[in-house]
Design a protein around this motif. Structure first.
Motif, short mmCIF file in Angstrom:
data_model
loop_
_atom_site.label_atom_id
_atom_site.label_comp_id
_atom_site.label_asym_id
_atom_site.label_seq_id
_atom_site.Cartn_x
_atom_site.Cartn_y
_atom_site.Cartn_z
N THR A 37 -9.44 10.01 25.65
CA THR A 37 -10.78 9.61 25.22
C THR A 37 -10.85 8.16 24.76
O THR A 37 -11.91 7.55 24.79
CB THR A 37 -11.29 10.51 24.08
OG1 THR A 37 -10.38 10.41 22.97
CG2 THR A 37 -11.42 11.96 24.53
N ASP A 38 -9.70 7.64 24.32
CA ASP A 38 -9.64 6.27 23.81
C ASP A 38 -8.29 5.67 24.18
O ASP A 38 -7.27 6.35 24.10
CB ASP A 38 -9.77 6.24 22.28
CG ASP A 38 -11.10 6.79 21.81
OD1 ASP A 38 -12.04 6.00 21.67
OD2 ASP A 38 -11.19 8.02 21.59
N ASN A 39 -8.31 4.41 24.59
CA ASN A 39 -7.07 3.69 24.83
C ASN A 39 -7.12 2.43 23.98
O ASN A 39 -7.87 1.50 24.25
CB ASN A 39 -6.92 3.35 26.31
CG ASN A 39 -5.57 2.75 26.66
OD1 ASN A 39 -5.44 2.03 27.65
ND2 ASN A 39 -4.53 3.01 25.89
N PHE A 40 -6.33 2.45 22.92
CA PHE A 40 -6.25 1.32 22.01
C PHE A 40 -5.11 0.42 22.48
O PHE A 40 -3.99 0.87 22.67
CB PHE A 40 -5.98 1.81 20.58
CG PHE A 40 -5.87 0.70 19.59
CD1 PHE A 40 -7.00 0.12 19.05
CD2 PHE A 40 -4.63 0.21 19.21
CE1 PHE A 40 -6.90 -0.93 18.14
CE2 PHE A 40 -4.52 -0.83 18.31
CZ PHE A 40 -5.65 -1.40 17.78
N LEU A 41 -5.41 -0.85 22.69
CA LEU A 41 -4.43 -1.81 23.19
C LEU A 41 -4.01 -2.74 22.06
O LEU A 41 -4.82 -3.50 21.54
CB LEU A 41 -5.02 -2.59 24.36
CG LEU A 41 -5.49 -1.68 25.51
CD1 LEU A 41 -6.35 -2.45 26.50
CD2 LEU A 41 -4.30 -1.03 26.20
N THR A 42 -2.73 -2.67 21.71
CA THR A 42 -2.24 -3.52 20.62
C THR A 42 -2.37 -4.98 20.99
O THR A 42 -2.63 -5.82 20.14
CB THR A 42 -0.78 -3.20 20.28
OG1 THR A 42 0.05 -3.40 21.44
CG2 THR A 42 -0.64 -1.78 19.75
N HIS A 43 -2.13 -5.29 22.26
CA HIS A 43 -2.37 -6.62 22.80
C HIS A 43 -2.41 -6.48 24.32
O HIS A 43 -2.19 -5.41 24.86
CB HIS A 43 -1.37 -7.65 22.31
CG HIS A 43 0.05 -7.38 22.69
ND1 HIS A 43 0.82 -6.38 22.12
CD2 HIS A 43 0.86 -7.97 23.59
CE1 HIS A 43 2.03 -6.38 22.65
NE2 HIS A 43 2.08 -7.34 23.55
N LEU A 44 -2.74 -7.56 25.00
CA LEU A 44 -3.05 -7.47 26.43
C LEU A 44 -1.98 -8.05 27.34
O LEU A 44 -2.27 -8.42 28.48
CB LEU A 44 -4.41 -8.14 26.69
CG LEU A 44 -5.57 -7.44 25.97
CD1 LEU A 44 -6.83 -8.30 26.02
CD2 LEU A 44 -5.83 -6.06 26.54
N HIS A 73 -7.86 -11.38 20.19
CA HIS A 73 -6.83 -11.27 21.22
C HIS A 73 -7.46 -11.29 22.61
O HIS A 73 -6.87 -11.83 23.55
CB HIS A 73 -5.96 -10.04 21.04
CG HIS A 73 -4.77 -10.06 21.95
ND1 HIS A 73 -3.73 -10.95 21.77
CD2 HIS A 73 -4.50 -9.39 23.08
CE1 HIS A 73 -2.86 -10.80 22.75
NE2 HIS A 73 -3.31 -9.85 23.56
N TRP A 74 -8.62 -10.69 22.76
CA TRP A 74 -9.32 -10.72 24.05
C TRP A 74 -9.54 -12.18 24.47
O TRP A 74 -9.28 -12.55 25.61
CB TRP A 74 -10.65 -9.98 23.96
CG TRP A 74 -11.33 -9.87 25.28
CD1 TRP A 74 -12.22 -10.75 25.82
CD2 TRP A 74 -11.13 -8.85 26.25
NE1 TRP A 74 -12.60 -10.33 27.07
CE2 TRP A 74 -11.95 -9.16 27.36
CE3 TRP A 74 -10.35 -7.70 26.30
CZ2 TRP A 74 -12.00 -8.36 28.49
CZ3 TRP A 74 -10.41 -6.90 27.42
CH2 TRP A 74 -11.23 -7.23 28.51
N LYS A 75 -9.97 -13.01 23.54
CA LYS A 75 -10.18 -14.43 23.83
C LYS A 75 -8.86 -15.10 24.22
O LYS A 75 -8.80 -15.88 25.16
CB LYS A 75 -10.82 -15.13 22.63
CG LYS A 75 -11.13 -16.60 22.87
CD LYS A 75 -11.91 -17.17 21.71
CE LYS A 75 -12.14 -18.65 21.79
NZ LYS A 75 -12.76 -19.12 23.01
N TRP A 76 -7.80 -14.79 23.50
CA TRP A 76 -6.48 -15.34 23.79
C TRP A 76 -6.05 -14.94 25.20
O TRP A 76 -5.52 -15.75 25.95
CB TRP A 76 -5.51 -14.83 22.74
CG TRP A 76 -4.08 -15.23 22.86
CD1 TRP A 76 -3.56 -16.33 23.48
CD2 TRP A 76 -2.96 -14.54 22.32
NE1 TRP A 76 -2.19 -16.36 23.36
CE2 TRP A 76 -1.80 -15.26 22.65
CE3 TRP A 76 -2.83 -13.37 21.58
CZ2 TRP A 76 -0.52 -14.84 22.27
CZ3 TRP A 76 -1.57 -12.97 21.19
CH2 TRP A 76 -0.44 -13.71 21.54
N ALA A 77 -6.28 -13.69 25.57
CA ALA A 77 -5.85 -13.19 26.88
C ALA A 77 -6.69 -13.76 28.02
O ALA A 77 -6.18 -13.98 29.13
CB ALA A 77 -5.92 -11.67 26.91
#
Length: 163
Positions: free
Chosen positions: A96-103, A135-139
């Motif tokens: 139901t959810d996928n939590f991403l520690t980083h990308l 982190h999204w911006k960093w990736a």
């Protein structure tokens, strides 16, 4: 709540790339390198089941890359994300959810797959995918040194599909 370690496999990566400025004499005490200076790394995820919520934290490297890509990372061992989840009685459609520690590709590559018509689709069709905005911006705007760790084919489908 139930918590389960999920093994998504092993890969190799250059020890110097992983440890940066830390001298090899220090990191090699706990991380033996092979003749090519490659160390083995485990891709471990965490599954949290709480009632109707089935939350996967990270998802490994995935399988959508080409042979050239995988020839650099030497995937090995018998574990995979799918096999490990199956042993727990969980299918990709139940997440139901996928939590991403980083990308980095070895943490989020398993969240996107090739569909039956060669297009990208989300590996967990019912899941909301979660990432930190910074982190999204960093990736999506990486510096030159880290650009190779962030693969657009892992990140863009999440954005395009609204996850």
């Amino acid at each position: 709540m139930e918590l389960h370690v999920v093994n998504a496999g092993f890969f190799k990566l250059d020890g110097g790339a992983m440890f940066g400025v830390v001298p090899k004499v220090l990191w090699s005490r706990t991380n033996q390198a092979d003749e090519n200076n490659l160390c083995t790394w485990a891709m471990r995820c965490l599954l949290a089941v709480d009632g109707d919520r089935v939350v996967l934290i990270d998802n490994g490297i995935g399988a959508k890359q080409d042979a050239k890509f995988f020839s650099h990372y030497y995937l090995h061992g018998d574990d995979s994300l799918e096999k490990s989840l199956r042993k727990l009685g969980v299918g990709f459609h139940q997440i139901t959810d996928n939590f991403l520690t980083h990308l980095h590709f070895d943490h989020c590559g398993g969240g996107v797959k090739y569909g039956s018509h060669g297009q990208y689709e989300m590996a967990f069709p019912r899941a909301n995918y979660w990432s930190n905005p910074d982190h999204w911006k960093w990736a999506t705007e990486p510096n030159p040194r880290e650009k190779a760790s962030f693969l657009k084919e892992n990140i863009e489908p999440m954005e395009e599909l609204g996850h």
